[in-house]
Each structure stands twice: as structure tokens, then as C-alpha cells.
Design an enzyme around this catalytic site. Structure first.
Site, PDB file in Angstrom:
ATOM      1  N   SER A   1      38.173  39.511  41.449  1.00  0.00           N
ATOM      2  CA  SER A   1      39.201  38.598  41.149  1.00  0.00           C
ATOM      3  C   SER A   1      39.325  37.694  42.030  1.00  0.00           C
ATOM      4  CB  SER A   1      40.166  39.492  40.583  1.00  0.00           C
ATOM      5  OG  SER A   1      41.186  39.654  41.924  1.00  0.00           O
TER       6      SER A   1
ATOM      7  N   TYR B   1      45.391  44.353  47.684  1.00  0.00           N
ATOM      8  CA  TYR B   1      44.583  44.016  46.589  1.00  0.00           C
ATOM      9  C   TYR B   1      43.468  43.250  46.980  1.00  0.00           C
ATOM     10  CZ  TYR B   1      43.564  42.381  41.945  1.00  0.00           C
ATOM     11  OH  TYR B   1      42.772  41.825  40.892  1.00  0.00           O
TER      12      TYR B   1
END
Length: 109
Positions: free
Chosen positions: A3, A29
């Protein structure tokens, strides 16, 4: 999967588990997404002679998962404000799953 989160952090090999620095959900993340990209690059290089390609892709903004269940919505808003990043339009889980399925399909001859 990857992402735009890979922009939040490189992979910090000296401290993958946050033993020597304060834990931060965004850099954690980011590390995971950066690692996914690095794996795809390495796998593609390693198996190129066998005709194997690995891809790291962003399926989109899949909003109805529990991925962000521990994040305060204000944290997400602040991240968007300070980073200058914008989330892509939202998708359902089914829509997000379509891209990897198409990408992984064998070539037609």
C-alpha cells in the site's frame, strides 16, 4: 499486498520488534508494507530465469476490514493532514480481492 503505507517507514532490520524504540502503529505498518515490496523485488530477481514474477500491489482503500480497529480516527486524520497523502476511493473487500486474482492469473496462450 502492499500500500502507500510503505512510505511511512523503511524496514529497520536492527529493531524489527520495537525493542529499542517506541512502538508506533504507522511505522510498524510501513515496515510491513516495505518488506512486502522488498520480498516481491527479490523473488522476481531470484526466479526471473524460471519465468516467475512476483508483484507487490495496493488493492485500494478497503475500509470495511478490521485493520484499523485499534487506531483512533483522529490519528488517521492527523496522519493524512501531516503527510500530504490522500486515501484512494474506498472499495469493498470483494473489489479489493479482484486485483490480486487478476494479477496472479496465468497468461493465456
Amino acid at each position: 499486498m502492499s500500500s502507500l503505507g510503505h512510505l511511512f517507514s523503511p524496514v529497520v532490520l536492527d529493531d524489527l520488534d520495537y525493542r529499542f524504540r517506541p512502538y508506533d502503529p504507522w511505522t510498524s505498518y510501513g515496515q510491513a508494507k516495505t518488506a512486502n515490496i522488498l520480498f516481491a523485488v527479490s523473488a522476481s530477481e531470484r526466479w526471473a530465469d524460471d519465468g516467475i514474477t512476483a508483484n507487490a500491489l495496493m488493492p485500494g482503500n478497503i475500509g470495511d476490514t478490521s485493520l484499523a480497529r485499534h487506531l483512533d480516527p483522529r490519528q488517521l486524520a492527523a496522519l493524512m493532514d501531516t503527510s500530504g497523502l490522500a486515501l484512494p476511493p474506498g472499495k469493498s473487500v470483494e473489489q479489493g480481492a479482484t486485483l490480486p486474482r487478476v494479477t496472479g492469473a496465468p497468461r493465456r496462450r
